[in-house]
Design a protein around this motif. Structure first.
Motif, PDB file in Angstrom:
ATOM      1  N   SER A 147       0.849  -1.185   0.000  1.00 38.52           N
ATOM      2  CA  SER A 147       0.000   0.000   0.000  1.00 38.52           C
ATOM      3  C   SER A 147       0.889   1.240   0.000  1.00 38.52           C
ATOM      4  O   SER A 147       2.106   1.164   0.117  1.00 38.52           O
ATOM      5  N   SER A 148       0.257   2.402  -0.098  1.00 44.52           N
ATOM      6  CA  SER A 148       0.994   3.659   0.000  1.00 44.52           C
ATOM      7  C   SER A 148       1.100   4.087   1.459  1.00 44.52           C
ATOM      8  O   SER A 148       0.316   3.666   2.312  1.00 44.52           O
ATOM      9  N   ARG A 149       2.064   4.950   1.737  1.00 47.96           N
ATOM     10  CA  ARG A 149       2.172   5.495   3.088  1.00 47.96           C
ATOM     11  C   ARG A 149       0.925   6.298   3.448  1.00 47.96           C
ATOM     12  O   ARG A 149       0.467   6.254   4.590  1.00 47.96           O
ATOM     13  N   GLN A 150       0.399   7.037   2.485  1.00 46.16           N
ATOM     14  CA  GLN A 150      -0.770   7.863   2.760  1.00 46.16           C
ATOM     15  C   GLN A 150      -1.971   7.011   3.148  1.00 46.16           C
ATOM     16  O   GLN A 150      -2.763   7.382   4.030  1.00 46.16           O
ATOM     17  N   TYR A 151      -2.112   5.850   2.500  1.00 48.23           N
ATOM     18  CA  TYR A 151      -3.197   4.933   2.868  1.00 48.23           C
ATOM     19  C   TYR A 151      -3.052   4.506   4.321  1.00 48.23           C
ATOM     20  O   TYR A 151      -4.033   4.515   5.090  1.00 48.23           O
ATOM     21  N   LEU A 152      -1.825   4.140   4.730  1.00 48.31           N
ATOM     22  CA  LEU A 152      -1.596   3.726   6.114  1.00 48.31           C
ATOM     23  C   LEU A 152      -1.927   4.852   7.089  1.00 48.31           C
ATOM     24  O   LEU A 152      -2.574   4.635   8.110  1.00 48.31           O
ATOM     25  N   VAL A 153      -1.466   6.062   6.777  1.00 49.91           N
ATOM     26  CA  VAL A 153      -1.713   7.192   7.670  1.00 49.91           C
ATOM     27  C   VAL A 153      -3.215   7.435   7.832  1.00 49.91           C
ATOM     28  O   VAL A 153      -3.724   7.598   8.947  1.00 49.91           O
ATOM     29  N   THR A 154      -3.934   7.449   6.710  1.00 51.67           N
ATOM     30  CA  THR A 154      -5.371   7.730   6.740  1.00 51.67           C
ATOM     31  C   THR A 154      -6.122   6.673   7.533  1.00 51.67           C
ATOM     32  O   THR A 154      -6.944   6.994   8.406  1.00 51.67           O
ATOM     33  N   ARG A 155      -5.830   5.396   7.259  1.00 54.62           N
ATOM     34  CA  ARG A 155      -6.557   4.324   7.928  1.00 54.62           C
ATOM     35  C   ARG A 155      -6.150   4.184   9.386  1.00 54.62           C
ATOM     36  O   ARG A 155      -6.977   3.844  10.239  1.00 54.62           O
ATOM     37  N   PHE A 156      -4.884   4.424   9.688  1.00 56.26           N
ATOM     38  CA  PHE A 156      -4.463   4.365  11.086  1.00 56.26           C
ATOM     39  C   PHE A 156      -5.164   5.443  11.902  1.00 56.26           C
ATOM     40  O   PHE A 156      -5.552   5.205  13.053  1.00 56.26           O
ATOM     41  N   ARG A 157      -5.289   6.639  11.345  1.00 58.19           N
ATOM     42  CA  ARG A 157      -5.982   7.695  12.087  1.00 58.19           C
ATOM     43  C   ARG A 157      -7.420   7.277  12.399  1.00 58.19           C
ATOM     44  O   ARG A 157      -7.933   7.547  13.496  1.00 58.19           O
ATOM     45  N   GLU A 158      -8.080   6.641  11.458  1.00 59.18           N
ATOM     46  CA  GLU A 158      -9.478   6.253  11.654  1.00 59.18           C
ATOM     47  C   GLU A 158      -9.615   5.075  12.617  1.00 59.18           C
ATOM     48  O   GLU A 158     -10.470   5.083  13.507  1.00 59.18           O
ATOM     49  N   GLU A 159      -8.771   4.044  12.461  1.00 56.28           N
ATOM     50  CA  GLU A 159      -8.968   2.808  13.212  1.00 56.28           C
ATOM     51  C   GLU A 159      -8.078   2.681  14.446  1.00 56.28           C
ATOM     52  O   GLU A 159      -8.340   1.844  15.312  1.00 56.28           O
ATOM     53  N   VAL A 160      -7.037   3.493  14.532  1.00 59.79           N
ATOM     54  CA  VAL A 160      -6.111   3.431  15.674  1.00 59.79           C
ATOM     55  C   VAL A 160      -6.089   4.759  16.425  1.00 59.79           C
ATOM     56  O   VAL A 160      -6.079   4.784  17.653  1.00 59.79           O
ATOM     57  N   GLY A 161      -6.076   5.864  15.709  1.00 62.33           N
ATOM     58  CA  GLY A 161      -6.121   7.176  16.332  1.00 62.33           C
ATOM     59  C   GLY A 161      -4.921   8.039  16.047  1.00 62.33           C
ATOM     60  O   GLY A 161      -5.014   9.259  16.057  1.00 62.33           O
ATOM     61  N   LEU A 162      -3.755   7.418  15.809  1.00 64.58           N
ATOM     62  CA  LEU A 162      -2.527   8.141  15.532  1.00 64.58           C
ATOM     63  C   LEU A 162      -1.888   7.576  14.269  1.00 64.58           C
ATOM     64  O   LEU A 162      -2.108   6.412  13.926  1.00 64.58           O
ATOM     65  N   PRO A 163      -1.071   8.354  13.568  1.00 63.26           N
ATOM     66  CA  PRO A 163      -0.392   7.827  12.383  1.00 63.26           C
ATOM     67  C   PRO A 163       0.602   6.732  12.765  1.00 63.26           C
ATOM     68  O   PRO A 163       1.088   6.684  13.904  1.00 63.26           O
TER      69      PRO A 163
END
Length: 232
Positions: A147-163
């Motif tokens: 995946s892209s880094r941006q995908y990880l950042v976006t999904r982590f913010r939603e499902e984890v809370g932090l990048p």
């Protein structure tokens, strides 16, 4: 991250890194993942239940975007509504601690059974960061996931809370804490190296950010039985 059901006086929370005073005092609340340390103020004996949750489990249980509770403490009813009010009432009225644990087990199991399944990609990425103690680079993590880094950042913010990069730093710091609890203070340099810090300055910088002190100061102020750390 933590979910607290309190039966005693409320607790005040301060965030010195953000230059803020105490929050509205809270009794039963959710504490999201934080990217800096917080200070809790209490004027009386605390009595209640603390539930430790993984970020993935918290997302399932709470059912809200996790960045909405990141770097915050939020009243339980503001997040869980009537479920929270009913849970607090049942726990308060239970006649014994075993009965309270039975209430908790049933309430959490029922809510998780109705929850949306977590994203397989983010669950896998969370496990990989844990397995490596936060030492896996985010570029390498994205490559492994395809995946892209941006995908990880976006999904982590939603499902984890932090990048993911911030989460990796927290996991590295938490591993350092666990190692220091079993090591002599003279082994600070070895612990720093084992946890992936570049040098002692890097180690100290993360400690000041996440604990508000140097490693030596942190160890000197620990309370027994992992009861926290005294403020300086």
């Amino acid at each position: 991250m933590g979910l607290i059901v309190g039966f005693g006086p409320p607790v005040g929370i301060m965030y010195p890194c953000h230059g803020s005073g105490p929050t509205a005092r809270v009794t039963s609340f959710v504490a999201g993942l934080h990217d800096s340390y917080a200070v809790a103020e209490s004027t009386g004996l605390q009595h209640g239940v603390e539930i430790d949750l993984t970020p993935i489990g918290a997302h399932m249980l709470l059912g809200v975007p996790m960045d909405s509770v990141a770097n915050r403490v939020v009243e339980l009813e503001h997040v869980l509504g009537r479920f929270a009010a009913r849970l607090v009432e049942q726990l308060h009225e239970a006649e014994s601690w075993p009965a309270r644990f039975d209430v908790l087990d049933a309430a959490i199991a029922n809510r998780l059974a109705a929850a949306r399944e977590p994203s397989p990609a983010i669950s896998w990425a969370w496990r990989r960061l844990n397995e490596t103690g936060g030492r896996l680079g985010i570029g390498a993590l994205a490559d492994e996931l395809g995946s892209s880094r941006q995908y990880l950042v976006t999904r982590f913010r939603e499902e984890v809370g932090l990048p993911p990069k911030t989460l990796a730093r927290i996991l590295r710091f938490q591993r350092a804490i666990r190692l220091l609890e079993r090591a002599d203070v003279a082994l600070l340099t070895r612990v720093a190296r084992e946890c992936g810090y570049y040098d002692q300055a890097h180690f100290n910088r993360d400690f000041r950010n996440f604990a508000g002190s140097t490693p030596r100061e942190f160890l000197a102020r620990r309370l027994p039985d992992r009861g926290g750390v005294l403020c300086g």
